[in-house]
Design an enzyme around this catalytic site. Structure first.
Site, PDB file in Angstrom:
ATOM      1  N   HIS A 146      73.814  17.998 104.104  1.00 41.81           N
ATOM      2  CA  HIS A 146      72.451  18.228 104.578  1.00 41.81           C
ATOM      3  C   HIS A 146      71.748  19.278 103.731  1.00 41.81           C
ATOM      4  O   HIS A 146      70.533  19.225 103.547  1.00 41.81           O
ATOM      5  CB  HIS A 146      72.466  18.634 106.044  1.00 41.81           C
ATOM      6  CG  HIS A 146      73.008  17.568 106.941  1.00 41.81           C
ATOM      7  ND1 HIS A 146      74.357  17.435 107.179  1.00 41.81           N
ATOM      8  CD2 HIS A 146      72.395  16.576 107.633  1.00 41.81           C
ATOM      9  CE1 HIS A 146      74.551  16.403 107.995  1.00 41.81           C
ATOM     10  NE2 HIS A 146      73.390  15.867 108.282  1.00 41.81           N
ATOM     11  N   HIS A 185      65.502   8.197 110.758  1.00 41.68           N
ATOM     12  CA  HIS A 185      66.565   8.773 109.928  1.00 41.68           C
ATOM     13  C   HIS A 185      67.883   8.044 110.163  1.00 41.68           C
ATOM     14  O   HIS A 185      68.541   7.598 109.214  1.00 41.68           O
ATOM     15  CB  HIS A 185      66.705  10.265 110.269  1.00 41.68           C
ATOM     16  CG  HIS A 185      67.867  10.948 109.624  1.00 41.68           C
ATOM     17  ND1 HIS A 185      67.719  11.825 108.556  1.00 41.68           N
ATOM     18  CD2 HIS A 185      69.200  10.925 109.888  1.00 41.68           C
ATOM     19  CE1 HIS A 185      68.902  12.280 108.202  1.00 41.68           C
ATOM     20  NE2 HIS A 185      69.829  11.747 109.006  1.00 41.68           N
ATOM     21  N   GLU A 186      68.273   7.927 111.432  1.00 44.15           N
ATOM     22  CA  GLU A 186      69.587   7.349 111.728  1.00 44.15           C
ATOM     23  C   GLU A 186      69.656   5.859 111.408  1.00 44.15           C
ATOM     24  O   GLU A 186      70.673   5.368 110.898  1.00 44.15           O
ATOM     25  CB  GLU A 186      69.943   7.595 113.196  1.00 44.15           C
ATOM     26  CG  GLU A 186      70.243   9.051 113.517  1.00 44.15           C
ATOM     27  CD  GLU A 186      71.411   9.589 112.701  1.00 44.15           C
ATOM     28  OE1 GLU A 186      72.431   8.897 112.595  1.00 44.15           O
ATOM     29  OE2 GLU A 186      71.285  10.702 112.160  1.00 44.15           O
ATOM     30  N   GLU A 214      71.895  11.390 103.044  1.00 47.02           N
ATOM     31  CA  GLU A 214      71.089  12.171 103.975  1.00 47.02           C
ATOM     32  C   GLU A 214      69.640  12.277 103.511  1.00 47.02           C
ATOM     33  O   GLU A 214      68.714  12.234 104.320  1.00 47.02           O
ATOM     34  CB  GLU A 214      71.690  13.565 104.151  1.00 47.02           C
ATOM     35  CG  GLU A 214      73.006  13.593 104.894  1.00 47.02           C
ATOM     36  CD  GLU A 214      72.903  13.071 106.316  1.00 47.02           C
ATOM     37  OE1 GLU A 214      71.809  13.181 106.924  1.00 47.02           O
ATOM     38  OE2 GLU A 214      73.904  12.540 106.821  1.00 47.02           O
ATOM     39  N   HIS A 243      70.374   5.251 107.877  1.00 48.26           N
ATOM     40  CA  HIS A 243      71.805   5.267 107.556  1.00 48.26           C
ATOM     41  C   HIS A 243      72.380   3.864 107.696  1.00 48.26           C
ATOM     42  O   HIS A 243      73.272   3.462 106.935  1.00 48.26           O
ATOM     43  CB  HIS A 243      72.547   6.224 108.490  1.00 48.26           C
ATOM     44  CG  HIS A 243      72.419   7.668 108.114  1.00 48.26           C
ATOM     45  ND1 HIS A 243      72.628   8.144 106.837  1.00 48.26           N
ATOM     46  CD2 HIS A 243      72.109   8.762 108.868  1.00 48.26           C
ATOM     47  CE1 HIS A 243      72.455   9.458 106.810  1.00 48.26           C
ATOM     48  NE2 HIS A 243      72.132   9.853 108.025  1.00 48.26           N
TER      49      HIS A 243
END
Length: 600
Positions: A495, A398-399, A431, A402
């Protein structure tokens, strides 16, 4: 309501190419098949890119009515994508009278003959500010930024703020050591150069545990307490392998005992006969270091992690190396996913490795993607809401996604309130993409100790058994996720708002209704009650990646994302294909249609 977009300007202008193994998208470099032509091929590829950039820049000014360019504008290339079927896409950041333009990014599209075919642009209005001279001094802007972000201001830079519906002359100031950001991270503050009004004040780090989630955990009395100890100790006394390399450094094969992924293979660097470094030379030097419980944003200051046995960690937090095993494993699996699926060479697609710092700060209950550091930062947990290091695989996927978004469309929220809550559809889309590709990293790794699924944070020990999920986002009661678009979606915390596009992606991949995939049962509804037939995860993921890298810009909202994914599906599979029709149907199933597109 629609708020002004608050993203910061990309400063990197490196030219890169991207490739994908899905549906034939490949890099610019030609495959000659002849011996001794590597240098020639590289030279040819560079010359090809130069020609593409030159043609795109010329086309952008020749088609100013469409691209929005005005006298005094200049374009700096950020990315070049050359597709084998003929299309070329050049992403530019813009300056006006030498000043960076916030929200001025655009992608110029060309055909194989380098003829202009269209543009995707962030600002849909003239970017020239009404006032050309500042009233505030740079020092006044720095003082204002330092006061609101409660940190140390760097030098103010004059910019043109073209985000939202108006354009203004402004100062952009980076503030470090901010008391308003978790673990003293940096913030970017934009101050109106005429009035002194703060136009935006945004954290630079992408944090996994948002203020919204921390507040929800507090209200529910819930914690993030993932189960650990899934791997036996790797052992610390084994002799080095026979036949040790005579020359160092050399590539070596080691093993790690992780917290969450079991016993994992690690590729490391052998620096001497009995000395190994947690650095992977086969993945562009990807490395994990120990931040020594300091709030470091400089990777070079981290402590190198070494071993005499090439066996790492003990499967428990009692060893400081164990969290590093999970971090290195997660980062390399994310890089592997992007490379083998899309040919992407590193997070920024520049052939550089990713980096991670574990044991970041004291009692930091979060994990971050930090663009200033260009690395992942993992805290050890605050001991209250997060009990252990947040080094779970889908958190890393996920990160780091980004980071991919930061290197391409740079989607960010449109508004951040005084409590740190972030709002707006571009931020929600960011997100969502992080959840979508974080889930895809799990499927790619296919680790039996961390089975792949369409859940996010399922190993975090929450009472609701996951943090977010893609099939029916509203089952996330902690963050109040939404399943469908409405005009209120732009005012949703990012989110929560991410549920709209995450739901659309799941429906495109797997379809609606009840089904069991692996060990998880899903039951995905639709806004209109009509069914959706999925096209499979491989094609759905290819469409979303192509949409991100070719057709999304900093201001892309859900309706823009629908158009972007339709264009991507047309490129990959054709306008009359089942995939194209499924994309259209999946967005309609979350109430995003051409008919209800908001007026700008």
């Amino acid at each position: 309501m629609r708020r002004a977009h608050i993203r910061t300007l990309a400063v990197a202008v490196a030219v890169t190419t991207a490739a994908t193994g899905l549906a034939g998208t490949a890099s610019a470099a030609p495959a000659t098949g002849r011996p001794g032509t590597a240098a020639t091929a590289g030279t040819t590829a560079a010359a090809s890119q130069t020609a593409v950039v030159r043609a795109a820049r010329t086309a952008a000014f020749a088609h100013a009515a469409a691209t929005g360019l005005v006298r005094g504008d200049a374009l700096r290339v950020q990315d070049v994508l050359i597709d084998p079927e003929g299309a070329r896409h050049v992403r530019f950041v813009r300056t006006h009278q030498g000043m960076p333009v916030l929200g001025g990014d655009l992608v110029v599209h060309l055909d194989r003959a380098l003829a202009y075919t269209g543009v995707t642009r962030a600002a849909d209005h003239t970017v020239a500010p009404a006032a050309a001279r500042a009233v505030l001094t740079a020092g006044q802007a720095e003082a204002k930024a330092a006061a609101v972000a409660r940190g140390e201001a760097a030098a103010a830079e004059l910019v043109v703020d073209a985000r939202g519906t108006t354009t203004a002359l402004a100062y952009q100031v980076r503030v470090t050591g901010s008391d308003t950001t978790e673990a003293g991270g940096s913030r970017t503050v934009v101050v109106d150069a005429l009035t002194g009004r703060v136009r935006s004040n945004v954290p630079d780090q992408e944090e996994f545990v948002s203020p919204r989630l921390r507040d929800a955990l507090r209200a529910h009395g819930d914690t993030l307490d993932p189960q650990t100890g899934t791997a036996p100790a790797a052992g610390l006394t084994a002799a080095p392998p026979a036949g040790a390399a005579a020359r160092y450094p050399a590539t070596a094969k080691g093993t790690g005992a992780s917290l969450f992924a079991g016993k994992v293979a690690l590729t490391t660097t052998r620096t001497a006969r009995t000395s190994y470094l947690l650095k992977d030379p086969t993945r562009w030097g990807t490395e994990t270091r120990d931040a020594k419980n300091q709030e470091l944003e400089t990777f070079a200051r981290g402590k190198k992690i070494t071993s005499t046995t090439n066996k790492w960690g003990n499967g428990a937090v009692s060893s400081r190396v164990t969290a590093a095993v999970d971090a290195q494993y997660g980062v390399t699996k994310t890089l592997d996913f992007y490379k083998k699926t899309f040919g992407r060479k590193g997070i920024a697609n520049n052939g550089k490795g990713a980096r991670a710092l574990v044991h970041f700060g004291k009692k930091v209950g979060n994990a971050f993607w930090d663009p200033a550091c260009g690395c992942m930062l993992y805290g050890d947990g605050d001991g209250v809401f997060l009990k252990k290091p947040l080094v779970v695989l889908d958190v890393t996927g996920h990160e780091l996604t980004h980071g991919v978004v930061d290197a391409t469309a740079r989607l960010e929220p449109t508004f951040v309130d005084a409590d740190g809550y972030q709002y707006g559809e571009p931020g929600s889309l960011n997100e969502s993409l992080a959840d979508i590709f974080g889930s895809a990293v799990e499927f790619s790794a296919n680790n039996p100790k961390n089975p792949p699924n369409y859940l996010v944070g399922e190993k975090l020990g929450l009472d609701q058994k996951f943090l977010r999920r893609l099939d029916k986002p509203s089952l996330d009661v902690l963050e109040g996720a939404i399943d469908y678009w409405s005009p209120a979606a732009d005012d949703a915390e990012v989110h929560a708002g991410s549920g709209v596009s995450s739901h659309a992606y799941y429906l495109l991949a797997e379809g609606s209704g009840r089904k069991k995939i692996g060990s998880v049962t899903y039951n995905s509804p639709t806004y209109d009650g009509a069914p959706v037939k999925g096209i499979g995860r491989t094609r759905a993921t290819a469409i979303y990646y192509r949409a991100l890298t070719r057709y999304m810009v900093s201001t892309t909202d859900f309706h823009d994302a629908r158009v972007a994914t339709l264009k991507a599906a047309k490129d990959l599979y054709g306008a009359t294909s089942a995939a194209y029709k499924a994309v259209d149907r999946s967005w309609a199933a979350v109430n995003v249609t051409a008919a209800n597109t908001p007026r700008r």
